[in-house]
Motif scaffolding. Structure first.
Motif, PDB file in Angstrom:
ATOM      1  N   GLY A  68       0.631  -1.517   0.512  1.00 15.86           N
ATOM      2  CA  GLY A  68      -0.190  -0.109   0.091  1.00 15.86           C
ATOM      3  C   GLY A  68       1.075   1.527   0.086  1.00 15.86           C
ATOM      4  N   ARG A  69       1.904   1.168   0.711  1.00 20.34           N
ATOM      5  CA  ARG A  69       2.681   2.379   1.083  1.00 20.34           C
ATOM      6  C   ARG A  69       3.223   2.625  -0.759  1.00 20.34           C
ATOM      7  N   ILE A  70       4.138   2.012  -0.712  1.00 18.49           N
ATOM      8  CA  ILE A  70       4.901   1.893  -2.415  1.00 18.49           C
ATOM      9  C   ILE A  70       3.421   2.250  -3.432  1.00 18.49           C
ATOM     10  N   SER A  71       3.031   1.384  -3.246  1.00 15.54           N
ATOM     11  CA  SER A  71       1.171   1.461  -4.037  1.00 15.54           C
ATOM     12  C   SER A  71       0.900   3.426  -3.905  1.00 15.54           C
ATOM     13  N   LEU A  72       0.742   4.018  -2.684  1.00 15.79           N
ATOM     14  CA  LEU A  72       0.278   5.190  -2.783  1.00 15.79           C
ATOM     15  C   LEU A  72       1.916   6.327  -3.654  1.00 15.79           C
ATOM     16  N   ILE A  73       3.169   5.411  -2.726  1.00 17.70           N
ATOM     17  CA  ILE A  73       3.789   7.105  -3.407  1.00 17.70           C
ATOM     18  C   ILE A  73       3.867   6.803  -4.738  1.00 17.70           C
ATOM     19  N   ILE A  74       3.893   6.059  -5.131  1.00 21.02           N
ATOM     20  CA  ILE A  74       4.235   5.197  -7.255  1.00 21.02           C
ATOM     21  C   ILE A  74       2.847   6.147  -7.888  1.00 21.02           C
ATOM     22  N   LEU A  75       1.835   6.831  -6.979  1.00 22.98           N
ATOM     23  CA  LEU A  75       0.062   7.209  -7.943  1.00 22.98           C
ATOM     24  C   LEU A  75       0.450   8.424  -7.347  1.00 22.98           C
ATOM     25  N   LEU A  76       1.091   8.856  -6.146  1.00 22.10           N
ATOM     26  CA  LEU A  76       1.021  10.342  -6.212  1.00 22.10           C
ATOM     27  C   LEU A  76       2.160  10.964  -7.182  1.00 22.10           C
ATOM     28  N   SER A  77       3.278  10.400  -7.532  1.00 23.28           N
ATOM     29  CA  SER A  77       4.595  10.296  -8.011  1.00 23.28           C
ATOM     30  C   SER A  77       3.786  11.092  -9.176  1.00 23.28           C
ATOM     31  N   GLY A  78       3.947   9.860 -10.022  1.00 19.40           N
ATOM     32  CA  GLY A  78       2.571   9.685 -11.118  1.00 19.40           C
ATOM     33  C   GLY A  78       2.080  10.405 -11.010  1.00 19.40           C
ATOM     34  N   LEU A  79       0.594  10.690 -10.617  1.00 18.92           N
ATOM     35  CA  LEU A  79      -0.290  12.351 -10.555  1.00 18.92           C
ATOM     36  C   LEU A  79       0.647  13.648 -10.986  1.00 18.92           C
ATOM     37  N   GLY A  80       1.256  13.583  -9.758  1.00 22.20           N
ATOM     38  CA  GLY A  80       2.870  15.110  -9.894  1.00 22.20           C
ATOM     39  C   GLY A  80       3.111  14.841 -10.897  1.00 22.20           C
ATOM     40  N   LYS A  81       3.501  14.469 -11.295  1.00 20.30           N
ATOM     41  CA  LYS A  81       4.822  14.095 -12.201  1.00 20.30           C
ATOM     42  C   LYS A  81       4.192  14.990 -13.562  1.00 20.30           C
ATOM     43  N   ALA A  82       2.340  14.084 -13.562  1.00 23.92           N
ATOM     44  CA  ALA A  82       1.672  14.147 -15.240  1.00 23.92           C
ATOM     45  C   ALA A  82       1.227  15.570 -14.791  1.00 23.92           C
ATOM     46  N   ALA A  83       0.598  16.021 -13.797  1.00 24.87           N
ATOM     47  CA  ALA A  83       0.789  17.533 -13.343  1.00 24.87           C
ATOM     48  C   ALA A  83       1.404  18.320 -14.102  1.00 24.87           C
ATOM     49  N   GLY A  84       2.927  18.687 -13.637  1.00 19.32           N
ATOM     50  CA  GLY A  84       4.178  19.150 -14.171  1.00 19.32           C
ATOM     51  C   GLY A  84       4.281  18.908 -15.323  1.00 19.32           C
ATOM     52  N   SER A  85       3.817  18.144 -16.286  1.00 10.94           N
ATOM     53  CA  SER A  85       4.255  17.625 -17.632  1.00 10.94           C
ATOM     54  C   SER A  85       3.487  19.102 -17.914  1.00 10.94           C
ATOM     55  N   VAL A  86       1.988  18.587 -17.611  1.00 13.97           N
ATOM     56  CA  VAL A  86       0.936  19.521 -18.671  1.00 13.97           C
ATOM     57  C   VAL A  86       1.643  21.214 -18.076  1.00 13.97           C
ATOM     58  N   PHE A  87       2.201  21.128 -17.199  1.00 16.58           N
ATOM     59  CA  PHE A  87       2.886  22.813 -17.096  1.00 16.58           C
ATOM     60  C   PHE A  87       3.856  22.826 -18.070  1.00 16.58           C
ATOM     61  N   ALA A  88       5.120  21.733 -17.720  1.00 17.33           N
ATOM     62  CA  ALA A  88       5.963  21.780 -18.694  1.00 17.33           C
ATOM     63  C   ALA A  88       5.320  22.279 -20.877  1.00 17.33           C
ATOM     64  N   PHE A  89       4.362  20.701 -20.720  1.00 18.38           N
ATOM     65  CA  PHE A  89       4.248  21.114 -22.209  1.00 18.38           C
ATOM     66  C   PHE A  89       3.065  22.907 -22.822  1.00 18.38           C
ATOM     67  N   HIS A  90       2.676  23.214 -21.676  1.00 12.62           N
ATOM     68  CA  HIS A  90       2.238  24.743 -21.685  1.00 12.62           C
ATOM     69  C   HIS A  90       3.055  25.636 -22.341  1.00 12.62           C
ATOM     70  N   ILE A  91       4.575  25.198 -21.155  1.00 11.64           N
ATOM     71  CA  ILE A  91       5.520  26.593 -22.200  1.00 11.64           C
ATOM     72  C   ILE A  91       6.430  26.055 -23.080  1.00 11.64           C
ATOM     73  N   GLY A  92       6.408  24.407 -23.417  1.00 14.89           N
ATOM     74  CA  GLY A  92       6.876  24.145 -24.330  1.00 14.89           C
ATOM     75  C   GLY A  92       5.951  24.811 -26.168  1.00 14.89           C
ATOM     76  N   GLN A  93       4.326  25.048 -25.460  1.00 18.74           N
ATOM     77  CA  GLN A  93       3.352  25.604 -26.617  1.00 18.74           C
ATOM     78  C   GLN A  93       3.900  26.957 -26.578  1.00 18.74           C
ATOM     79  N   GLU A  94       3.884  27.575 -25.961  1.00 18.52           N
ATOM     80  CA  GLU A  94       4.227  28.373 -25.850  1.00 18.52           C
ATOM     81  C   GLU A  94       6.011  29.185 -26.044  1.00 18.52           C
ATOM     82  N   ALA A  95       6.846  28.711 -25.821  1.00 16.97           N
ATOM     83  CA  ALA A  95       8.558  28.734 -26.761  1.00 16.97           C
ATOM     84  C   ALA A  95       8.171  28.656 -28.258  1.00 16.97           C
ATOM     85  N   LYS A  96       7.148  27.833 -28.057  1.00 24.52           N
ATOM     86  CA  LYS A  96       7.434  27.147 -29.591  1.00 24.52           C
ATOM     87  C   LYS A  96       6.681  27.890 -30.671  1.00 24.52           C
ATOM     88  N   GLN A  97       5.756  28.895 -30.324  1.00 27.04           N
ATOM     89  CA  GLN A  97       5.350  29.922 -30.996  1.00 27.04           C
ATOM     90  C   GLN A  97       6.234  31.382 -30.235  1.00 27.04           C
TER      91      GLN A  97
END
Length: 185
Positions: A68-97
């Motif tokens: 349960g501990r490992i599963s929660l760590i992996i889930l929260l890390s994956g969600l955090g990274k997905a949210a950060g990736s969307v932020f980076a994605f937005h920055i990348g979309q702006e930069a390519k313009q």
């Protein structure tokens, strides 16, 4: 032993090299530790070129057992990274313009744009979002490089977030399985 596996997976990166943040994650306890893991994962997606495996070292005592501990760590890390990736994605979309940003990058001594395009265009064209997920599964490789390179090439926020989540979870599961295999020897 897991610490040794993570050290190997991070190619000898000194996990405490950024001081307080990595130390805090390595020593995170309780339910607040999960929040810290999510924040760390969010930040390494777009700002800090650090490996994500360090979250597996958090000695959280949540009363949910080891799996349960490992599963929660992996889930929260994956969600955090997905949210950060969307932020980076937005920055990348702006930069390519942004013509000035691209011109400045192309004018640097090392042509970052050409290098990233050359290395990732083929991967992105052949595999698309599966290529991003696969790149994020590579233990020890800073995610920021793959995320920004793909953010310039791709266009779908939801698919980008899902690929980032899948790659992040896949990487942590892989490192956990390798760690478990090493421990069983």
């Amino acid at each position: 032993m897991l610490a040794s596996v993570v050290d190997v997976a991070t190619n000898g990166v000194v996990l405490g090299s950024l001081g307080g943040l990595t130390d805090a994650v390595e020593h995170a306890t309780g339910w607040f530790g999960l929040v810290l893991i999510a924040i760390y994962s969010f930040l390494i997606s777009f700002l800090l070129p650090l490996p994500s495996e360090v979250v597996l070292l958090a000695p959280l005592d949540l009363g949910v057992g080891k799996l349960g501990r490992i599963s929660l760590i992996i889930l929260l890390s994956g969600l955090g990274k997905a949210a950060g990736s969307v932020f980076a994605f937005h920055i990348g979309q702006e930069a390519k313009q942004s013509g000035p940003v691209i011109r400045a990058l192309r004018g640097s001594k090392i042509d970052i744009v050409e290098w990233s395009e050359r290395k990732t265009v083929g991967l992105a064209q052949k595999w698309g979002y599966l290529g991003l997920a696969g790149a994020l599964c590579v233990p020890g490789f800073p995610d920021t490089i793959s995320i920004y390179a793909f953010s310039i090439l791709e266009t779908d926020y939801v698919k980008f977030a899902l690929a980032s989540f899948a790659g992040s979870v896949g990487r942590l599961v892989l490192v956990t399985l390798v760690g478990a295999g090493v421990l069983s020897l």
